[in-house]
Design a protein around this motif. Structure first.
Motif, PDB file in Angstrom:
ATOM      1  N   GLU A 166      70.877  30.103  -7.960  1.00 14.01           N
ATOM      2  CA  GLU A 166      71.383  31.409  -7.505  1.00 14.01           C
ATOM      3  C   GLU A 166      72.904  31.358  -7.337  1.00 14.01           C
ATOM      4  N   ASN A 167      73.390  30.244  -6.780  1.00 19.35           N
ATOM      5  CA  ASN A 167      74.842  30.099  -6.621  1.00 19.35           C
ATOM      6  C   ASN A 167      75.562  30.086  -7.961  1.00 19.35           C
ATOM      7  N   LYS A 168      74.852  29.693  -9.000  1.00 20.87           N
ATOM      8  CA  LYS A 168      75.458  29.707 -10.333  1.00 20.87           C
ATOM      9  C   LYS A 168      75.317  31.064 -11.017  1.00 20.87           C
ATOM     10  N   GLY A 169      74.716  32.027 -10.297  1.00 22.14           N
ATOM     11  CA  GLY A 169      74.638  33.401 -10.819  1.00 22.14           C
ATOM     12  C   GLY A 169      73.355  33.765 -11.538  1.00 22.14           C
ATOM     13  N   TYR A 170      72.390  32.843 -11.569  1.00 23.10           N
ATOM     14  CA  TYR A 170      71.122  33.166 -12.230  1.00 23.10           C
ATOM     15  C   TYR A 170      70.236  34.003 -11.313  1.00 23.10           C
ATOM     16  N   LYS A 171      69.414  34.839 -11.941  1.00 30.68           N
ATOM     17  CA  LYS A 171      68.388  35.562 -11.205  1.00 30.68           C
ATOM     18  C   LYS A 171      67.186  34.606 -11.116  1.00 30.68           C
ATOM     19  N   VAL A 172      66.757  34.304  -9.873  1.00 33.06           N
ATOM     20  CA  VAL A 172      65.726  33.277  -9.690  1.00 33.06           C
ATOM     21  C   VAL A 172      64.565  33.826  -8.876  1.00 33.06           C
ATOM     22  N   LEU A 173      63.361  33.442  -9.244  1.00 33.58           N
ATOM     23  CA  LEU A 173      62.187  33.805  -8.452  1.00 33.58           C
ATOM     24  C   LEU A 173      61.376  32.534  -8.182  1.00 33.58           C
ATOM     25  N   VAL A 174      61.061  32.314  -6.900  1.00 34.69           N
ATOM     26  CA  VAL A 174      60.264  31.139  -6.535  1.00 34.69           C
ATOM     27  C   VAL A 174      58.849  31.593  -6.229  1.00 34.69           C
ATOM     28  N   THR A 175      57.885  30.919  -6.804  1.00 33.42           N
ATOM     29  CA  THR A 175      56.501  31.237  -6.470  1.00 33.42           C
ATOM     30  C   THR A 175      55.676  29.953  -6.405  1.00 33.42           C
ATOM     31  N   ARG A 176      54.407  30.093  -6.027  1.00 31.39           N
ATOM     32  CA  ARG A 176      53.617  28.871  -5.888  1.00 31.39           C
ATOM     33  C   ARG A 176      52.183  29.092  -6.344  1.00 31.39           C
ATOM     34  N   GLU A 177      51.537  27.970  -6.662  1.00 25.88           N
ATOM     35  CA  GLU A 177      50.121  28.002  -7.019  1.00 25.88           C
ATOM     36  C   GLU A 177      49.342  27.019  -6.157  1.00 25.88           C
ATOM     37  N   PRO A 178      48.121  27.288  -5.772  1.00 32.50           N
ATOM     38  CA  PRO A 178      47.537  28.610  -5.897  1.00 32.50           C
ATOM     39  C   PRO A 178      48.213  29.559  -4.916  1.00 32.50           C
ATOM     40  N   GLY A 179      48.441  30.790  -5.329  1.00 38.26           N
ATOM     41  CA  GLY A 179      49.055  31.767  -4.437  1.00 38.26           C
ATOM     42  C   GLY A 179      50.055  32.638  -5.169  1.00 38.26           C
ATOM     43  N   GLY A 180      51.003  33.188  -4.416  1.00 37.60           N
ATOM     44  CA  GLY A 180      52.079  33.962  -5.016  1.00 37.60           C
ATOM     45  C   GLY A 180      51.822  35.451  -5.177  1.00 37.60           C
ATOM     46  N   THR A 181      50.574  35.883  -4.974  1.00 33.10           N
ATOM     47  CA  THR A 181      50.260  37.318  -4.894  1.00 33.10           C
ATOM     48  C   THR A 181      49.244  37.444  -3.757  1.00 33.10           C
ATOM     49  N   LYS A 182      48.996  38.696  -3.321  1.00 30.70           N
ATOM     50  CA  LYS A 182      48.036  38.893  -2.220  1.00 30.70           C
ATOM     51  C   LYS A 182      46.665  38.324  -2.601  1.00 30.70           C
ATOM     52  N   ILE A 183      46.218  38.681  -3.797  1.00 30.20           N
ATOM     53  CA  ILE A 183      44.889  38.214  -4.241  1.00 30.20           C
ATOM     54  C   ILE A 183      44.880  36.690  -4.404  1.00 30.20           C
ATOM     55  N   SER A 184      45.927  36.156  -5.026  1.00 29.50           N
ATOM     56  CA  SER A 184      45.974  34.699  -5.263  1.00 29.50           C
ATOM     57  C   SER A 184      46.059  33.913  -3.953  1.00 29.50           C
ATOM     58  N   GLU A 185      46.747  34.479  -2.948  1.00 29.30           N
ATOM     59  CA  GLU A 185      46.814  33.796  -1.641  1.00 29.30           C
ATOM     60  C   GLU A 185      45.434  33.815  -0.969  1.00 29.30           C
ATOM     61  N   ASN A 186      44.694  34.925  -1.170  1.00 29.65           N
ATOM     62  CA  ASN A 186      43.325  34.965  -0.630  1.00 29.65           C
ATOM     63  C   ASN A 186      42.454  33.914  -1.310  1.00 29.65           C
ATOM     64  N   ILE A 187      42.613  33.789  -2.623  1.00 34.09           N
ATOM     65  CA  ILE A 187      41.845  32.759  -3.347  1.00 34.09           C
ATOM     66  C   ILE A 187      42.252  31.376  -2.851  1.00 34.09           C
ATOM     67  N   ARG A 188      43.552  31.184  -2.618  1.00 37.80           N
ATOM     68  CA  ARG A 188      44.043  29.904  -2.085  1.00 37.80           C
ATOM     69  C   ARG A 188      43.320  29.527  -0.788  1.00 37.80           C
ATOM     70  N   ASN A 189      43.201  30.535   0.095  1.00 34.76           N
ATOM     71  CA  ASN A 189      42.550  30.259   1.387  1.00 34.76           C
ATOM     72  C   ASN A 189      41.106  29.812   1.194  1.00 34.76           C
ATOM     73  N   ILE A 190      40.411  30.418   0.236  1.00 30.86           N
ATOM     74  CA  ILE A 190      39.018  30.006  -0.039  1.00 30.86           C
ATOM     75  C   ILE A 190      38.993  28.571  -0.561  1.00 30.86           C
ATOM     76  N   ILE A 191      39.882  28.283  -1.514  1.00 32.94           N
ATOM     77  CA  ILE A 191      39.865  26.941  -2.136  1.00 32.94           C
ATOM     78  C   ILE A 191      40.164  25.843  -1.109  1.00 32.94           C
ATOM     79  N   LEU A 192      41.178  26.078  -0.277  1.00 35.49           N
ATOM     80  CA  LEU A 192      41.662  24.987   0.584  1.00 35.49           C
ATOM     81  C   LEU A 192      40.949  24.899   1.935  1.00 35.49           C
ATOM     82  N   ASP A 193      40.028  25.854   2.193  1.00 34.38           N
ATOM     83  CA  ASP A 193      39.325  25.894   3.476  1.00 34.38           C
ATOM     84  C   ASP A 193      38.389  24.690   3.633  1.00 34.38           C
ATOM     85  N   ASN A 194      38.608  23.906   4.679  1.00 35.07           N
ATOM     86  CA  ASN A 194      37.765  22.721   4.927  1.00 35.07           C
ATOM     87  C   ASN A 194      36.293  23.093   5.150  1.00 35.07           C
ATOM     88  N   ASN A 195      36.016  24.362   5.497  1.00 34.94           N
ATOM     89  CA  ASN A 195      34.616  24.784   5.679  1.00 34.94           C
ATOM     90  C   ASN A 195      33.878  24.944   4.350  1.00 34.94           C
TER      91      ASN A 195
END
Ligand code: TYD
Length: 206
Positions: A29-58
């Motif tokens: 960003e300091n060099k002037g690039y447009k940057v987007l940070v995201t993660r997997e699993p996750g990064g959208t409302k639906i994907s974060e919900n799926i993340r919670n299911i996957i990583l749930d110890n239950n």
């Protein structure tokens, strides 16, 4: 038409990817690039919900194939909702894990098979590929030790040291076989690792 770049950070649990992604994002960003940070699993409302299911110890009874399909489902949503539009907009997308995590964790460590997991993910990826993958390499014992000291472990982190050893070896195998993965030694200070990453990115951007 794609104009941006997709850069994925990979590595065993506790390799320090998330911290390095933040540092890299600030640098770009300091060099002037447009940057987007995201993660997997996750990064959208639906994907974060799926993340919670996957990583749930239950959810200890989750089958390996169910797990692989959920990671792919989370990825499909992230690609359509976030990654594709960002790339079309000329953004550098930094993704904390991408499809090689599924190849290594589900394909190799869970034993589903590399081809099988690639096949599931071909549908999810819909033609999107990482331009560059950086793999931060740390011994799995060290990575898990780091995680243990930060917070309670999730379902995947709780899979035991045999599983994490397979993950570690899986990453080494993949990095040897594929020439679009750059291995970064993660056994050093944050600044040292950051500088190594920046050098790789700079030579890639040239
Ligand atoms: P991650 O978000 O990197 O963990 P952290 O909470 O440490 O930031 O990833 C969550 C877990 O999911 C991690 O153990 C790796 C695993 N994983 C897979 O098994 N397959 C995948 O496709 C992905 C993206 C992650």
């Amino acid at each position: 038409m794609k104009k941006g770049l997709l850069i994925a950070l990979e590595g065993p649990d506790g390799s320090g990817k998330s911290t390095q992604i933040k540092m890299l994002s600030n640098y770009l960003e300091n060099k002037g690039y447009k940057v987007l940070v995201t993660r997997e699993p996750g990064g959208t409302k639906i994907s974060e919900n799926i993340r919670n299911i996957i990583l749930d110890n239950n959810n200890a009874e989750m089958s390996s194939v169910c797990e692989a399909l959920l990671y792919a489902a989370s990825r499909a949503q992230l690609i359509e909702e976030v990654i594709k539009p960002a790339l079309e907009d000329g953004t550098i997308v930094l993704c904390d894990r991408f499809v090689y995590s599924s190849i290594v964790y589900q394909g190799i460590a869970r034993g589903i098979g590399v081809k099988e997991v690639q096949c599931i993910n071909d549908i999810a990826l819909n033609g999107v590929k990482a331009d560059l993958t950086l793999m931060i390499n740390v011994e799995y014992e060290k990575g898990l030790e780091r995680k243990c000291s930060q917070r309670k472990l999730d379902r995947l982190e709780n899979c035991g040291s045999d599983f994490h050893k397979k993950v570690y070896n899986g990453y080494q195998q993949l990095a040897k076989e594929l020439n679009n993965i750059v291995t970064i030694d993660g056994n050093n200070t944050l600044d040292y690792v950051h500088n190594k990453i920046v050098n790789e990115i700079e030579s890639f951007l040239k």
